[in-house]
Design an enzyme around this catalytic site. Structure first.
Site, PDB file in Angstrom:
ATOM      1  N   ASP A   1      -5.210   5.196   9.990  1.00 16.35           N
ATOM      2  CA  ASP A   1      -6.644   5.321   9.695  1.00 16.35           C
ATOM      3  C   ASP A   1      -7.182   4.067   9.019  1.00 16.35           C
ATOM      4  OD1 ASP A   1      -6.567   7.838  10.703  1.00 16.35           O
ATOM      5  OD2 ASP A   1      -6.392   8.834   8.763  1.00 16.35           O
TER       6      ASP A   1
ATOM      7  N   HIS B   1       0.812  -1.212   0.000  1.00 13.76           N
ATOM      8  CA  HIS B   1       0.000   0.000   0.000  1.00 13.76           C
ATOM      9  C   HIS B   1       0.850   1.269   0.000  1.00 13.76           C
ATOM     10  CE1 HIS B   1      -3.498  -2.288  -0.159  1.00 13.76           C
ATOM     11  NE2 HIS B   1      -4.324  -1.389   0.361  1.00 13.76           N
TER      12      HIS B   1
ATOM     13  N   GLU C   1      -8.855  14.205  15.086  1.00 16.96           N
ATOM     14  CA  GLU C   1      -8.383  14.437  13.712  1.00 16.96           C
ATOM     15  C   GLU C   1      -9.158  15.629  13.137  1.00 16.96           C
ATOM     16  OE1 GLU C   1      -7.824  11.481  10.757  1.00 16.96           O
ATOM     17  OE2 GLU C   1      -6.577  10.196  12.029  1.00 16.96           O
TER      18      GLU C   1
HETATM   19  P1  FAD Z   1       4.382  -1.808   1.831  1.00 15.57           P
HETATM   20  O1  FAD Z   1       3.839  -0.778   0.912  1.00 15.57           O
HETATM   21  O2  FAD Z   1       4.293  -3.196   1.391  1.00 15.57           O
HETATM   22  O3  FAD Z   1       5.896  -1.447   2.220  1.00 15.57           O
HETATM   23  C1  FAD Z   1       6.245  -0.141   2.610  1.00 15.57           C
HETATM   24  C2  FAD Z   1       7.762  -0.036   2.819  1.00 15.57           C
HETATM   25  O4  FAD Z   1       8.120  -0.790   3.959  1.00 15.57           O
HETATM   26  C3  FAD Z   1       8.587  -0.592   1.669  1.00 15.57           C
HETATM   27  O5  FAD Z   1       9.782   0.134   1.553  1.00 15.57           O
HETATM   28  C4  FAD Z   1       8.865  -2.013   2.108  1.00 15.57           C
HETATM   29  O6  FAD Z   1      10.046  -2.524   1.513  1.00 15.57           O
HETATM   30  C5  FAD Z   1       9.018  -1.843   3.602  1.00 15.57           C
HETATM   31  N1  FAD Z   1       8.594  -3.020   4.344  1.00 15.57           N
HETATM   32  C6  FAD Z   1       7.454  -3.737   4.221  1.00 15.57           C
HETATM   33  N2  FAD Z   1       7.428  -4.724   5.117  1.00 15.57           N
HETATM   34  C7  FAD Z   1       8.562  -4.636   5.830  1.00 15.57           C
HETATM   35  C8  FAD Z   1       9.126  -5.370   6.902  1.00 15.57           C
HETATM   36  N3  FAD Z   1       8.497  -6.409   7.438  1.00 15.57           N
HETATM   37  N4  FAD Z   1      10.324  -4.987   7.377  1.00 15.57           N
HETATM   38  C9  FAD Z   1      10.985  -3.921   6.869  1.00 15.57           C
HETATM   39  N5  FAD Z   1      10.512  -3.197   5.850  1.00 15.57           N
HETATM   40  C10 FAD Z   1       9.310  -3.551   5.341  1.00 15.57           C
HETATM   41  N6  FAD Z   1       0.030   5.878   7.128  1.00 15.57           N
HETATM   42  C11 FAD Z   1      -0.088   6.479   8.325  1.00 15.57           C
HETATM   43  O7  FAD Z   1       0.915   6.728   8.989  1.00 15.57           O
HETATM   44  N7  FAD Z   1      -1.313   6.809   8.832  1.00 15.57           N
HETATM   45  C12 FAD Z   1      -2.462   6.535   8.181  1.00 15.57           C
HETATM   46  O8  FAD Z   1      -3.541   6.827   8.662  1.00 15.57           O
HETATM   47  C13 FAD Z   1      -2.372   5.889   6.930  1.00 15.57           C
HETATM   48  N8  FAD Z   1      -3.481   5.559   6.247  1.00 15.57           N
HETATM   49  C14 FAD Z   1      -3.373   4.932   5.052  1.00 15.57           C
HETATM   50  C15 FAD Z   1      -4.537   4.599   4.365  1.00 15.57           C
HETATM   51  C16 FAD Z   1      -4.462   3.958   3.149  1.00 15.57           C
HETATM   52  C17 FAD Z   1      -5.735   3.608   2.412  1.00 15.57           C
HETATM   53  C18 FAD Z   1      -3.196   3.664   2.582  1.00 15.57           C
HETATM   54  C19 FAD Z   1      -3.105   3.017   1.249  1.00 15.57           C
HETATM   55  C20 FAD Z   1      -2.029   4.009   3.250  1.00 15.57           C
HETATM   56  C21 FAD Z   1      -2.109   4.643   4.494  1.00 15.57           C
HETATM   57  N9  FAD Z   1      -0.970   4.997   5.202  1.00 15.57           N
HETATM   58  C22 FAD Z   1      -1.082   5.594   6.423  1.00 15.57           C
HETATM   59  C23 FAD Z   1       0.370   4.768   4.642  1.00 15.57           C
HETATM   60  C24 FAD Z   1       0.893   3.414   5.071  1.00 15.57           C
HETATM   61  O9  FAD Z   1       1.177   3.424   6.454  1.00 15.57           O
HETATM   62  C25 FAD Z   1       2.187   3.061   4.347  1.00 15.57           C
HETATM   63  O10 FAD Z   1       2.035   3.181   2.968  1.00 15.57           O
HETATM   64  C26 FAD Z   1       2.631   1.639   4.707  1.00 15.57           C
HETATM   65  O11 FAD Z   1       3.940   1.439   4.235  1.00 15.57           O
HETATM   66  C27 FAD Z   1       1.727   0.614   4.075  1.00 15.57           C
HETATM   67  O12 FAD Z   1       1.973  -0.650   4.646  1.00 15.57           O
HETATM   68  P2  FAD Z   1       2.183  -1.911   3.700  1.00 15.57           P
HETATM   69  O13 FAD Z   1       2.116  -3.088   4.575  1.00 15.57           O
HETATM   70  O14 FAD Z   1       1.277  -1.856   2.542  1.00 15.57           O
HETATM   71  O15 FAD Z   1       3.694  -1.626   3.265  1.00 15.57           O
END
Ligand code: FAD
Length: 516
Positions: free
Chosen positions: A160, A99, A271
């Site tokens: 969120d 994400h 918020e």
């Molecule tokens: P990914 O997109 O899969 O990875 C993100 C990064 O982390 C990459 O660089 C990846 O290589 C690295 N990574 C993944 N897993 C690991 C691991 N186990 N160890 C080390 N590195 C790793 N953020 C906020 O702070 N507050 C919010 O309210 C918020 N709301 C959101 C709502 C939506 C609908 C979306 C799409 C995003 C939101 N985000 C928010 C952003 C979100 O926190 C980040 O984009 C987060 O990285 C998404 O998590 P993911 O598991 O999809 O990570």
């Protein structure tokens, strides 16, 4: 000799066919991974999913995807890539729920580790005076909430949206409306298990390997892969009073927000968001929330003006409902919102925390979820927020955006400042998010238009405001990353050399490039 070179690799809107590695040497070293004794599954087929993310604007096709079953799978894979040395050019991207917005979880022609497959350790809740939950780095926050609620407990700090992984949010910060009192998610972790860029496995915490621990938290995946985390828990209330009130005046709105987060006894969640041309939204609340004064609320119109919505939540258990009503009334009585615009709702804690998922499902049904999301996020010092709002909401975004604009303050004193996250140099700063969706390809809602608008906001912040930092950021050059980290850059580079000296990990962040 190790050479870490400076430039970025991600290309917007890349054609994935261009991204396949050109050298057969490269693919032969990667296929050597095939001979490793993984517990899980390594595939060279069906890897396209890992070339996509929520942002929908970047694409980098990996050569292989590992679905690990154990931490040793991850260690084995990374150690192998490390031992191949810099000449292999291979990189490794941990992918959580994908994400990210700008290809941060991708690797061009490298190995993606799909963290959601890592189901070990099995989620375990530890009760006692400082309760915590132990989870895999690939666990989704929604599953953690469901499990901990069985014990009457829950994590204190959230995002969120809960369909994100622990490793993904802890690599950034994890900020939501609870962060003013508990800090972000990275301030609520007791212990991590990490696989570094050399393939070594470390347990780290405030007391043990603390440099690695704080480096990893907010470290954008640069120093290691989080395989296990212990997350602090608190008592979980059963019910939530969920409140929305509106303002015409930004100064009053932000004054009330800052007042609420300064109190000891206050709401559990604070918020806010900006509504430019969002009459539809107002109409929806009239049906999903109960207006305190239905007659006045039905007459209220925005008259085309920008509105600021303060969103609040108070957690409680049913037996204390009366007391909580009084407490909420008392807190609201000190605020300066438009009196006819008090909207109330009461839901379970699960419904409240998982609220964005409902909207996500509706958007998905309409085909509006898997579209480009050129999101832009800032942390803005409180001293600059009026100027920011005046220019951005008054001049740059007069038509609004297609999506929410979040804006709410947090107290830095509750944030652990030893993590890798960079924050503005003030005690109070605002988390601001422009969360645009782009269903149309041209015109006012088109991607080019939104990206141009984003550039204007960035230019304004860079040239006119002091101390503003980007969050979930993406930069095109290492010079920009250096400016982003400021005085923390040296430590960041020192940690990279120590824990991932070949710059194997998280290449999609575009901070360091592995070079031969
Ligand atoms: P990914 O997109 O899969 O990875 C993100 C990064 O982390 C990459 O660089 C990846 O290589 C690295 N990574 C993944 N897993 C690991 C691991 N186990 N160890 C080390 N590195 C790793 N953020 C906020 O702070 N507050 C919010 O309210 C918020 N709301 C959101 C709502 C939506 C609908 C979306 C799409 C995003 C939101 N985000 C928010 C952003 C979100 O926190 C980040 O984009 C987060 O990285 C998404 O998590 P993911 O598991 O999809 O990570």
């Amino acid at each position: 000799k190790i050479i870490m070179v400076l430039l970025l690799t991600c290309t917007p809107e890349s054609n994935t066919n261009d991204l396949l590695p050109s050298s057969s040497y490269h693919s032969s070293v990667l296929s050597s991974l095939n001979h490793l004794p993984f517990d899980g599954h390594l595939t060279f087929d069906n890897v396209q999913f890992a070339a996509k993310d929520f942002g929908g604007m970047f694409s980098s096709l990996p050569l292989a995807v590992l679905q690990p079953r154990s931490v040793s799978d991850i260690s084995l894979a990374v150690r192998h890539v490390f031992e191949l040395g810099p000449a292999s050019g291979l990189t490794v991207a941990a992918r959580g729920h994908g994400h990210s917005l700008h290809g941060q979880a991708m690797t061009r022609g490298g190995l993606v580790i799909s963290m959601e497959s890592l189901r070990w350790p099995k989620m375990r809740v530890f009760t006692g005076s400082s309760p915590f939950v132990e989870v895999s780095g690939g666990e989704l926050w929604i599953n953690i909430l469901r499990e901990t609620l069985k014990y009457g407990l829950a994590p204190k700090s959230w995002t969120d949206y809960l369909h994100l992984t622990v490793g993904g949010t802890l690599s950034n910060a994890g900020i939501s409306g609870q962060a003013f009192r508990h800090g972000p998610q990275i301030s609520n972790v007791y212990e991590l298990e990490v696989v570094t860029g050399k393939g070594e496995i470390f347990t780290c915490s405030e007391k043990q390997n603390s440099d690695l621990f704080y480096g990893i938290l907010g470290g954008l995946g640069q120093f290691g892969i989080i395989t296990r985390a212990r997350i602090s828990l608190g008592p979980a209330a059963k019910r939530v009073k969920w409140i929305k009130v509106l303002y015409h005046d930004f100064a009053l709105f932000s004054k009330d927000q800052e007042h609420l987060i300064s109190l000891e006894k206050t709401f559990d969640y604070v918020e806010g968001f900006v509504m430019i041309n969002r009459t539809g939204l107002l109409n929806r609340w009239r049906s999903s929330f109960i207006p305190k004064d239905p007659v006045q609320a039905s007459r209220f119109t925005s008259e085309g003006k920008t509105l600021y919505c303060l969103e609040l939540a108070k957690y409680f258990d049913p037996e204390e409902s009366e007391l909580v009503n009084q407490e909420v009334e008392r807190l609201l009585s000190k605020l300066s919102y438009i009196s006819s615009t008090l909207f109330l709702s009461e839901v379970s804690l699960l419904e409240f925390l998982d609220r964005v998922h409902i909207s996500a499902l509706k958007l998905r049904e309409k085909g509006l979820w898997e579209v480009p999301h050129p999101w832009l996020n800032f942390l803005v010092p409180a001293s600059q927020i009026k100027e920011f709002a005046g220019e951005v909401f008054g001049n740059i975004l007069t038509d609004g955006i297609n999506g929410p604009i979040l804006i709410y303050p947090v107290n830095k004193s509750k944030w652990n400042n030893r993590t890798s996250l960079v924050t503005p140099p003030e005690d109070t700063f605002y988390n601001v998010g422009f969360l645009s969706s782009v269903p149309l390809s041209t015109g006012k809602d088109g991607l080019e238009h939104i990206l141009a608008q984003n550039r204007k906001i960035i230019e304004f912040c860079d040239s006119k405001l002091r101390g503003t930092k980007r969050y979930l950021s993406h930069y095109s050059t290492q010079e920009e990353w250096k400016a982003h980290f400021g005085t923390q850059w040296e430590v960041f580079v020192r940690r990279k050399l120590e824990y991932d000296p070949l710059a194997i990990l998280a290449p999609g962040q575009g901070i360091f490039e592995k070079r031969i």
